[in-house]
Enzyme design. Sequence first.
Site, PDB file in Angstrom:
ATOM      1  N   SER A 210      -2.222   2.014   2.185  1.00  0.00           N
ATOM      2  CA  SER A 210      -1.332   3.483   1.986  1.00  0.00           C
ATOM      3  C   SER A 210      -0.220   3.164   0.829  1.00  0.00           C
ATOM      4  CB  SER A 210      -0.736   3.236   2.873  1.00  0.00           C
ATOM      5  OG  SER A 210       0.740   4.454   3.134  1.00  0.00           O
ATOM      6  N   ASN A 211       1.180   3.777   1.419  1.00  0.00           N
ATOM      7  CA  ASN A 211       1.848   3.305   0.102  1.00  0.00           C
ATOM      8  C   ASN A 211       3.574   3.299   0.973  1.00  0.00           C
ATOM      9  OD1 ASN A 211       2.909   5.979   0.472  1.00  0.00           O
ATOM     10  ND2 ASN A 211       0.805   6.693  -0.709  1.00  0.00           N
ATOM     11  N   ARG A 212       4.072   3.651  -0.394  1.00  0.00           N
ATOM     12  CA  ARG A 212       6.049   2.827   0.180  1.00  0.00           C
ATOM     13  C   ARG A 212       6.523   4.249   0.435  1.00  0.00           C
ATOM     14  NH1 ARG A 212       8.204  -0.311  -4.481  1.00  0.00           N
ATOM     15  NH2 ARG A 212      10.439  -0.425  -2.470  1.00  0.00           N
TER      16      ARG A 212
END
Length: 399
Positions: A210-212
């Site tokens: 995923s990502n931030r």
Amino acid sequence: MYPYLKGKNILLGVTSGIAIYKAVDLISKMRQIECNPKVIMTKNAQRWISDQIFSAVGNCEVYYETFDVKTGWIPHTELSRWAELFIVAPATANIIAKISHGIADDLLSCTALAYSKTSKIIVPTMNVRMYENPINKKNLEVLKQNGWSIIEPEEGHLADGEIGKGRYPDNSEILEYSEYLLSKKDFMNKKVLVTAGPTVERIDPVRFLSNRSSGRMGYELAREFANRGADVTLISGPTDLKPPSIVKKIIRIESAKELREKVLEHFEDSDIIVMTAAVSDVRIKNYSEQKLKKDTIVNLEIEKNPDIIKELGRKKRDGQILVGFAAETENLKENAIKKLKEKKIDMIVLNDVSREDIGFEKEENEVTIFTSKEELRLEKNHKRIIANNICDFIFSTFF
Ligand code: CTP
């Protein structure tokens, strides 16, 4: 942060519901957001809480005497003229019955009768049996027909130990709805699709890619469009954020594949499509039903996810506005303009995600908007203000 309420004259009517202590928090919040409140209390409300509490916490005047007429100043007509927004919270079954029948026998009910604007909110809070009583329901219906907005009470534990509908809602819901009532409606009749948050690509039952992205920028845009009258659908990846209460259509997705499916379902019908979602560029080729062991995980095979906005850029019909977001750490302008052209989108909002003080997970942002003809820098500000500025830009450029 409630920019549409700042500096506004807000009249708060307080009646004698047990939830009256929550109205103290409401007046406190009004002070914090720098609006200009005044309070009317009924006689019974003062049996629960002193008017001085409201006056001190809200730094404002509190009224309760109908006949406190000063030369040229009649309380109910002056207050009803002065207020730009009128909220009755908590509202007992008694005040609801009085206002819905035009009874004007104290300062609050007189003021309600004299208040002719449509920015008026009732927050009913009472025992569930009183709330569900057909007489009360009918009275609320009459209020609705007369332009009052009703913020429904919540279900849960009530002060008398019963469980049911009748609890005072979160004050943020009252303030969010207040903003909706006071904001301009320049996006009325427009259908807007906003995507927000990260996507999650599962590897096995315990791991994912995923990502931030927190989803904050997308949620603020969805709120802003809805405030301004648009019919908004928000497609959200996993996030802890509470969606804006005025956005009614919310679709939850997890992976880029699901996001694509939902976006395509709503694309045709949308006038404006805003892709703030941070879509994972890759996914795992073969999801493992079992937890992968450390020796096998290093051999993970990945494949590219579809570029959703690029597909939309190809399919877009005349008049549809497609807005992308570019997350960059280097060659900012060059990369953003490349994406604008290659994805055939109408407008791109550039974020510098290398900066720790803005963007990912932060409440503030600083962006630059690019179209094929224009460039506009929006200085660092709360994402709610940035969303407001982006909407202004979309309206002035494309409509
Ligand atoms: N986007 C998309 N589908 C993807 C990747 C991105 O629709 N598979 C959209 C994003 O929602 C955003 C825009 O494309 O509006 C730009 O996203 P960004 O992550 O900045 O760029 P990428 O196209 O992913 O390129 P790169 O990661 O190489 O910078």
